[in-house]
Write a protein that holds these residues in place. Structure first.
Motif, PDB file in Angstrom:
ATOM      1  N   VAL A  57      32.815   4.658  -6.839  1.00  0.00           N
ATOM      2  CA  VAL A  57      31.668   4.953  -7.686  1.00  0.00           C
ATOM      3  C   VAL A  57      32.200   5.256  -9.085  1.00  0.00           C
ATOM      4  O   VAL A  57      33.123   6.058  -9.246  1.00  0.00           O
ATOM      5  N   ILE A  86      23.159  11.417  -9.309  1.00  0.00           N
ATOM      6  CA  ILE A  86      23.048   9.968  -9.163  1.00  0.00           C
ATOM      7  C   ILE A  86      22.871   9.597  -7.698  1.00  0.00           C
ATOM      8  O   ILE A  86      23.222  10.357  -6.803  1.00  0.00           O
ATOM      9  N   VAL A 124      30.930   6.260 -13.068  1.00  0.00           N
ATOM     10  CA  VAL A 124      29.842   6.798 -13.865  1.00  0.00           C
ATOM     11  C   VAL A 124      30.347   7.045 -15.286  1.00  0.00           C
ATOM     12  O   VAL A 124      31.453   7.567 -15.465  1.00  0.00           O
ATOM     13  N   PHE A 165      22.539   1.579  -8.357  1.00  0.00           N
ATOM     14  CA  PHE A 165      22.867   2.889  -8.904  1.00  0.00           C
ATOM     15  C   PHE A 165      21.640   3.372  -9.660  1.00  0.00           C
ATOM     16  O   PHE A 165      21.047   2.613 -10.420  1.00  0.00           O
ATOM     17  N   THR A 179      23.487   6.112  -4.986  1.00  0.00           N
ATOM     18  CA  THR A 179      24.002   4.760  -4.767  1.00  0.00           C
ATOM     19  C   THR A 179      23.301   4.213  -3.526  1.00  0.00           C
ATOM     20  O   THR A 179      23.074   4.940  -2.563  1.00  0.00           O
ATOM     21  N   GLY A 199      26.278   3.384 -14.438  1.00  0.00           N
ATOM     22  CA  GLY A 199      27.218   3.433 -13.337  1.00  0.00           C
ATOM     23  C   GLY A 199      27.244   2.165 -12.523  1.00  0.00           C
ATOM     24  O   GLY A 199      26.411   1.271 -12.697  1.00  0.00           O
ATOM     25  N   SER A 200      28.218   2.108 -11.651  1.00  0.00           N
ATOM     26  CA  SER A 200      28.371   0.983 -10.736  1.00  0.00           C
ATOM     27  C   SER A 200      29.154   1.472  -9.533  1.00  0.00           C
ATOM     28  O   SER A 200      29.698   2.567  -9.530  1.00  0.00           O
ATOM     29  N   GLY A 201      29.197   0.637  -8.502  1.00  0.00           N
ATOM     30  CA  GLY A 201      29.947   1.022  -7.323  1.00  0.00           C
ATOM     31  C   GLY A 201      30.112  -0.136  -6.375  1.00  0.00           C
ATOM     32  O   GLY A 201      29.501  -1.191  -6.538  1.00  0.00           O
ATOM     33  N   TYR A 246      24.938  -3.535  -4.343  1.00  0.00           N
ATOM     34  CA  TYR A 246      24.752  -2.099  -4.393  1.00  0.00           C
ATOM     35  C   TYR A 246      24.126  -1.688  -5.714  1.00  0.00           C
ATOM     36  O   TYR A 246      24.432  -2.244  -6.757  1.00  0.00           O
TER      37      TYR A 246
END
Length: 108
Positions: free
Chosen positions: A102, A86, A104, A70, A88, A57-59, A68
């Motif tokens: 977000v 998850i 995923v 994850f 963050t 994931g990323s955000g 940030y």
């Protein structure tokens, strides 16, 4: 075309993690549960055959400067056939934070 074959994502989601959590677009994700600041549950439409899958994931937060992170929280709540949990966070502190974007993806 939505396809579920070996090597492709079995589920993915892009959602707004601030305010009222809302899915923008998803595949095999029915809902997102907001468990608190920077803590979300991703609930699958169709359950996985087992909990032996990989989550990436990323955000981010709009144009706000920051790094940030994850991850999956511990204590047995990470992976289930029906979904995953998850977190963050801001990588410098690391303090859990809500992010406005977000993303995923789940692979099995």
């Amino acid at each position: 075309v939505d396809t579920v074959v070996n090597g492709t994502a079995k589920a993915w989601v892009n959602f707004n993690g601030t305010g009222t959590v809302a899915i923008r677009r998803a595949f095999n994700v029915s809902t997102i549960t907001d468990n608190g600041s920077g803590d979300y549950s991703v609930n699958f439409t169709t359950a996985m055959v087992d909990a032996n899958y990989s989550v990436v994931g990323s955000g981010g937060n709009g144009n706000a400067f920051g790094s940030y992170g994850f991850n999956n929280p511990g204590a047995g709540s990470r992976y289930a056939t029906t979904g995953c949990r998850i977190n963050t966070f801001v990588t410098q502190t690391p303090t859990l934070v809500n992010l406005d974007t977000v993303c995923v993806a789940v692979f099995r």
